[in-house]
Design a protein around this motif. Structure first.
Motif, PDB file in Angstrom:
ATOM      1  N   TYR A 321       0.860  -1.194   0.000  1.00 36.11           N
ATOM      2  CA  TYR A 321       0.000   0.000   0.000  1.00 36.11           C
ATOM      3  C   TYR A 321       0.893   1.239   0.000  1.00 36.11           C
ATOM      4  O   TYR A 321       1.292   1.732   1.049  1.00 36.11           O
ATOM      5  CB  TYR A 321      -0.925  -0.020   1.222  1.00 36.11           C
ATOM      6  N   PRO A 322       1.248   1.759  -1.170  1.00 38.02           N
ATOM      7  CA  PRO A 322       2.316   2.759  -1.255  1.00 38.02           C
ATOM      8  C   PRO A 322       1.910   4.202  -0.997  1.00 38.02           C
ATOM      9  O   PRO A 322       2.774   5.033  -0.699  1.00 38.02           O
ATOM     10  CB  PRO A 322       2.800   2.596  -2.703  1.00 38.02           C
ATOM     11  N   VAL A 323       0.651   4.534  -1.148  1.00 38.70           N
ATOM     12  CA  VAL A 323       0.240   5.942  -1.089  1.00 38.70           C
ATOM     13  C   VAL A 323       0.073   6.369   0.369  1.00 38.70           C
ATOM     14  O   VAL A 323      -0.603   5.674   1.143  1.00 38.70           O
ATOM     15  CB  VAL A 323      -1.080   6.136  -1.868  1.00 38.70           C
ATOM     16  N   PRO A 324       0.679   7.489   0.810  1.00 35.91           N
ATOM     17  CA  PRO A 324       1.363   8.484  -0.032  1.00 35.91           C
ATOM     18  C   PRO A 324       2.882   8.464   0.051  1.00 35.91           C
ATOM     19  O   PRO A 324       3.534   9.336  -0.523  1.00 35.91           O
ATOM     20  CB  PRO A 324       0.852   9.789   0.570  1.00 35.91           C
ATOM     21  N   SER A 325       3.488   7.496   0.755  1.00 35.21           N
ATOM     22  CA  SER A 325       4.903   7.631   1.103  1.00 35.21           C
ATOM     23  C   SER A 325       5.857   6.789   0.282  1.00 35.21           C
ATOM     24  O   SER A 325       7.071   6.924   0.417  1.00 35.21           O
ATOM     25  CB  SER A 325       5.098   7.288   2.591  1.00 35.21           C
ATOM     26  N   MET A 326       5.355   5.910  -0.573  1.00 35.83           N
ATOM     27  CA  MET A 326       6.209   5.019  -1.359  1.00 35.83           C
ATOM     28  C   MET A 326       5.904   5.180  -2.843  1.00 35.83           C
ATOM     29  O   MET A 326       4.797   5.586  -3.223  1.00 35.83           O
ATOM     30  CB  MET A 326       5.981   3.569  -0.951  1.00 35.83           C
ATOM     31  N   PRO A 327       6.864   4.848  -3.708  1.00 35.02           N
ATOM     32  CA  PRO A 327       6.585   4.869  -5.150  1.00 35.02           C
ATOM     33  C   PRO A 327       5.500   3.857  -5.507  1.00 35.02           C
ATOM     34  O   PRO A 327       5.414   2.788  -4.901  1.00 35.02           O
ATOM     35  CB  PRO A 327       7.927   4.482  -5.787  1.00 35.02           C
ATOM     36  N   ALA A 353      -7.140   1.057  -1.620  1.00 37.58           N
ATOM     37  CA  ALA A 353      -8.292   1.937  -1.868  1.00 37.58           C
ATOM     38  C   ALA A 353      -8.711   2.614  -0.563  1.00 37.58           C
ATOM     39  O   ALA A 353      -9.877   2.935  -0.379  1.00 37.58           O
ATOM     40  CB  ALA A 353      -9.447   1.142  -2.461  1.00 37.58           C
ATOM     41  N   PHE A 354      -7.755   2.829   0.334  1.00 36.57           N
ATOM     42  CA  PHE A 354      -8.054   3.404   1.648  1.00 36.57           C
ATOM     43  C   PHE A 354      -6.973   4.431   1.989  1.00 36.57           C
ATOM     44  O   PHE A 354      -5.941   4.535   1.320  1.00 36.57           O
ATOM     45  CB  PHE A 354      -8.074   2.320   2.726  1.00 36.57           C
ATOM     46  N   GLY A 355      -7.179   5.156   3.059  1.00 33.04           N
ATOM     47  CA  GLY A 355      -6.211   6.121   3.565  1.00 33.04           C
ATOM     48  C   GLY A 355      -6.925   7.257   4.276  1.00 33.04           C
ATOM     49  O   GLY A 355      -8.133   7.437   4.138  1.00 33.04           O
ATOM     50  N   GLY A 356      -6.153   8.023   5.038  1.00 36.48           N
ATOM     51  CA  GLY A 356      -6.742   9.108   5.809  1.00 36.48           C
ATOM     52  C   GLY A 356      -7.494   8.579   7.016  1.00 36.48           C
ATOM     53  O   GLY A 356      -7.548   7.374   7.287  1.00 36.48           O
ATOM     54  N   GLY A 357      -8.103   9.474   7.783  1.00 36.57           N
ATOM     55  CA  GLY A 357      -8.891   9.063   8.935  1.00 36.57           C
ATOM     56  C   GLY A 357      -8.085   8.255   9.925  1.00 36.57           C
ATOM     57  O   GLY A 357      -6.992   8.652  10.343  1.00 36.57           O
ATOM     58  N   ARG A 366      -3.638   9.712   3.304  1.00 42.09           N
ATOM     59  CA  ARG A 366      -4.735   9.968   2.359  1.00 42.09           C
ATOM     60  C   ARG A 366      -4.987   8.723   1.522  1.00 42.09           C
ATOM     61  O   ARG A 366      -4.160   7.819   1.448  1.00 42.09           O
ATOM     62  CB  ARG A 366      -4.402  11.150   1.451  1.00 42.09           C
ATOM     63  N   ARG A 367      -6.152   8.733   0.864  1.00 37.33           N
ATOM     64  CA  ARG A 367      -6.467   7.679  -0.089  1.00 37.33           C
ATOM     65  C   ARG A 367      -5.707   7.920  -1.399  1.00 37.33           C
ATOM     66  O   ARG A 367      -5.358   9.040  -1.723  1.00 37.33           O
ATOM     67  CB  ARG A 367      -7.960   7.662  -0.419  1.00 37.33           C
ATOM     68  N   PRO A 368      -5.499   6.859  -2.178  1.00 36.52           N
ATOM     69  CA  PRO A 368      -4.989   7.067  -3.532  1.00 36.52           C
ATOM     70  C   PRO A 368      -6.024   7.807  -4.373  1.00 36.52           C
ATOM     71  O   PRO A 368      -7.230   7.650  -4.182  1.00 36.52           O
ATOM     72  CB  PRO A 368      -4.778   5.646  -4.067  1.00 36.52           C
ATOM     73  N   THR A 369      -5.553   8.597  -5.290  1.00 36.47           N
ATOM     74  CA  THR A 369      -6.443   9.221  -6.265  1.00 36.47           C
ATOM     75  C   THR A 369      -6.891   8.164  -7.286  1.00 36.47           C
ATOM     76  O   THR A 369      -6.358   7.055  -7.333  1.00 36.47           O
ATOM     77  CB  THR A 369      -5.731  10.350  -7.001  1.00 36.47           C
ATOM     78  N   TYR A 370      -7.845   8.543  -8.109  1.00 33.82           N
ATOM     79  CA  TYR A 370      -8.274   7.657  -9.193  1.00 33.82           C
ATOM     80  C   TYR A 370      -7.080   7.259 -10.066  1.00 33.82           C
ATOM     81  O   TYR A 370      -6.903   6.076 -10.399  1.00 33.82           O
ATOM     82  CB  TYR A 370      -9.343   8.339 -10.042  1.00 33.82           C
ATOM     83  N   PRO A 400     -17.432   9.269  -1.704  1.00 34.73           N
ATOM     84  CA  PRO A 400     -18.046   9.250  -3.038  1.00 34.73           C
ATOM     85  C   PRO A 400     -17.011   9.362  -4.160  1.00 34.73           C
ATOM     86  O   PRO A 400     -17.127   8.676  -5.184  1.00 34.73           O
ATOM     87  CB  PRO A 400     -18.977  10.461  -3.007  1.00 34.73           C
ATOM     88  N   GLU A 401     -15.992  10.189  -3.956  1.00 33.53           N
ATOM     89  CA  GLU A 401     -14.970  10.357  -4.992  1.00 33.53           C
ATOM     90  C   GLU A 401     -14.174   9.071  -5.189  1.00 33.53           C
ATOM     91  O   GLU A 401     -13.930   8.634  -6.325  1.00 33.53           O
ATOM     92  CB  GLU A 401     -14.030  11.501  -4.609  1.00 33.53           C
ATOM     93  N   ALA A 402     -13.768   8.453  -4.069  1.00 34.10           N
ATOM     94  CA  ALA A 402     -12.999   7.216  -4.170  1.00 34.10           C
ATOM     95  C   ALA A 402     -13.831   6.101  -4.794  1.00 34.10           C
ATOM     96  O   ALA A 402     -13.340   5.337  -5.631  1.00 34.10           O
ATOM     97  CB  ALA A 402     -12.495   6.795  -2.788  1.00 34.10           C
ATOM     98  N   TRP A 403     -15.096   6.000  -4.397  1.00 31.57           N
ATOM     99  CA  TRP A 403     -15.948   4.939  -4.923  1.00 31.57           C
ATOM    100  C   TRP A 403     -16.209   5.129  -6.413  1.00 31.57           C
ATOM    101  O   TRP A 403     -16.175   4.162  -7.184  1.00 31.57           O
ATOM    102  CB  TRP A 403     -17.255   4.893  -4.147  1.00 31.57           C
ATOM    103  N   THR A 404     -16.423   6.361  -6.819  1.00 34.92           N
ATOM    104  CA  THR A 404     -16.621   6.629  -8.246  1.00 34.92           C
ATOM    105  C   THR A 404     -15.393   6.238  -9.043  1.00 34.92           C
ATOM    106  O   THR A 404     -15.484   5.606 -10.109  1.00 34.92           O
ATOM    107  CB  THR A 404     -16.947   8.113  -8.465  1.00 34.92           C
ATOM    108  N   GLY A 405     -14.211   6.602  -8.536  1.00 34.62           N
ATOM    109  CA  GLY A 405     -12.981   6.244  -9.233  1.00 34.62           C
ATOM    110  C   GLY A 405     -12.758   4.753  -9.293  1.00 34.62           C
ATOM    111  O   GLY A 405     -12.390   4.200 -10.341  1.00 34.62           O
ATOM    112  N   LEU A 406     -13.004   4.073  -8.170  1.00 35.95           N
ATOM    113  CA  LEU A 406     -12.791   2.626  -8.135  1.00 35.95           C
ATOM    114  C   LEU A 406     -13.743   1.905  -9.073  1.00 35.95           C
ATOM    115  O   LEU A 406     -13.329   1.011  -9.825  1.00 35.95           O
ATOM    116  CB  LEU A 406     -12.960   2.121  -6.703  1.00 35.95           C
TER     117      LEU A 406
END
Length: 518
Positions: A321-327, A353-357, A366-370, A400-406
């Motif tokens: 799970y690389p986001v946000p600290s790993m390539p 598909a998770f992050g933040g909170g 944070r979560r990964p972006t789309y 909603p943003e993460a679910w739409t992207g996924l």
């Protein structure tokens, strides 16, 4: 002096891999492994020494002996400093060249800090003990290391370059047999490429089916819940990967031969808690008694440990799970390293598909972006994963943003389903990256790609792993291929003298299809 939790040495023996227990006649090459004899002048155990040079202006490291409550042996605690002296050295003798050795020791940390692990140096190799996930309890660790050209005398180093406390005790280094070859035991392979999600619920199944998923995992292992899930997935045409970490004969027989069963999920990152590989082998064998070819699966973060667990499961779900600290290419690295130990048919990927909170404190701010989720997904495909899951439904659905992207990504995979079952083929192409952005963090080309062929049809997947735009040439197309068609868009890319010249935006994925006579 620090008092720590008790650890029963007999329990440690149960956590060791089979190869260790089978090497009982081989002597321990580490002298004074219990740190009983101590040099009164230095305070260090005999046969162990510090490796430090006092430097004015550099913060001092610390090395000291600690008594572990309930145990006669001692631990050596290491705290790194600016002088780089949080390390201890022991001399070894009697090393045979090109021989496998197993280093075992107990590890302890009072708190978990992501990225903070003991490091071991021996036989000219440095190994990061990044399978140490536990804290406030002792965890047995083991490393299999080949001696290479090393012969006779050498040194063993334990190093903590970090300012946090890391400690070890009861080290052993013994010669062992080479690892058991990969098992060719057949298992029930999925009929279609699995595109699944962790943490599914009964209520989520209609939505997951509509989004394009064809498989689900549920952490609820209550027998009645599993029975309800098994009935429900059948109605929606889904496959289930139930959480099944202990053998329950009646439930195993009931579920094992269901056509809607993808397999049994028998453990989650066992290497991080030093779960015995043999215990997974035993569970797998029990399940096979009820269903001869049932698939068993485990999630695994540290790909080097696949070598130790390869007999314990059929499929390994690699979950970097690389986001946000790993390539983002950590996904590619994990698959490639795991593929050194088992075939790619046994490797699936788990995409973050998770992050933040609540995950912020553990390093996932944070979560990964789309775009990032899409790159991770297609990197898994490019590097030969035979299934893709996402972690996890509750976290992704809460945004909603993460679910739409996924769901957008999963919809694309549904479009590609016929191609996903086609293995990657060694390509005839030569890739030339053009300035200014040309390589990933490991010096590989910034565009990772895969090529598939099915009769006269071809599929080409291109992934820009950088957050910068890139340009490239890809040469090797035969004369009859005049252009490539974007898989989703009404756009063609023309070939000229057997190559294409293209640009990809930051984290862009491009999929082409074309025909080529055979």
């Amino acid at each position: 002096m620090i008092k720590w939790f008790a650890w029963i040495l007999a329990a440690w023996q149960l956590c060791l891999p089979t190869a260790v227990q089978g090497a009982g006649t081989c002597p321990n090459l580490i002298r004074n492994p219990g740190f009983e004899a101590v040099d009164p002048a230095s305070g260090m155990p005999r046969s162990w020494r510090r490796q430090v040079k006092a430097t004015l202006g550099a913060s001092p490291s610390q090395v000291y002996l600690c008594q572990v409550e309930g145990q006669q042996g001692k631990f050596l605690a290491l705290i790194g400093g600016g002088d780089r002296g949080g390390r201890v050295v022991s001399e070894l003798a009697g090393i045979r060249p090109h021989t496998d050795y197993l280093l075992e020791f107990l590890a302890y940390r009072p708190n978990f800090v992501n990225g903070v692990y003991l490091e071991v140096e021996v036989f000219g190799q440095r190994r990061v003990c990044n399978q140490h996930f536990s804290w406030r309890r002792v965890q047995p660790l083991w490393l299999r290391i080949n001696s290479g050209a090393c012969r006779g005398r050498t040194t063993l180093v334990f190093d903590n370059p970090h300012p946090e406390v890391l400690a070890f005790g009861a080290p052993r280094l013994r010669r062992v047999r080479p690892p058991v070859a990969e098992s060719n035991t057949p298992f029930r392979r999925p009929e279609t490429f699995p595109v699944g999600i962790f943490g599914a619920t009964l209520e989520s199944l209609p939505e997951l089916k509509a989004a394009g998923f064809n498989a689900v995992q549920s952490y609820n292992s209550e027998p009645e819940h599993l029975r309800q899930m098994a009935k429900a997935v059948r109605r929606f045409g889904l496959k289930i990967l139930p959480n099944f970490r202990r053998y329950e004969p009646d439930l195993s027989r009931e579920l094992g031969n269901l056509p809607d069963l993808l397999g049994f999920y028998i453990e989650d990152e066992p290497e991080g808690r030093s779960i015995s590989p043999e215990s997974l082998v035993n569970l797998k064998q029990q399940l096979r008694q009820d269903s001869a070819d049932v698939l068993t699966a485990v999630a695994m973060l540290r790909p080097q440990m696949v070598a130790e667990y390869r007999r314990g499961a059929d499929v390994f779900l690699l979950d970097p799970y690389p986001v946000p600290s790993m390539p983002l290419t950590w996904m590619a690295d994990c698959i490639e390293e795991a593929a050194q130990h088992v075939s790619r048919q046994r490797l699936w990927a788990v995409v973050q598909a998770f992050g933040g909170g609540r995950y912020v404190k553990d390093g996932w701010a944070r979560r990964p972006t789309y775009m990032e989720m899409r790159v991770l997904t297609y990197l898994a495909l490019v590097h030969g994963a035979h299934g893709v899951f996402y972690f996890s439904y509750p976290e992704a659905r809460s945004s909603p943003e993460a679910w739409t992207g996924l769901t957008r990504i999963v919809g694309q995979l549904r479009d590609l389903q016929v191609w996903l079952a086609v293995p990657n083929t060694r390509s005839p192409f030569t890739l030339e990256m053009l300035p200014p952005y040309q390589t990933d963090y490991r010096g590989r080309p910034a565009v990772h790609y895969a090529w598939k062929k099915k009769n006269g049809d071809r599929l080409l997947i291109l992934v820009n792993v950088l957050d910068q735009p890139v340009s490239f040439r890809l040469a090797g197309f035969p004369p009859q291929v005049a252009w490539l068609q974007d898989f989703w868009l009404p756009i063609k890319t023309v070939t000229l003298q057997g190559d294409i010249r293209e640009n990809l935006g930051p984290y862009e994925v491009r999929v082409y299809r074309y025909q080529q006579s055979t």
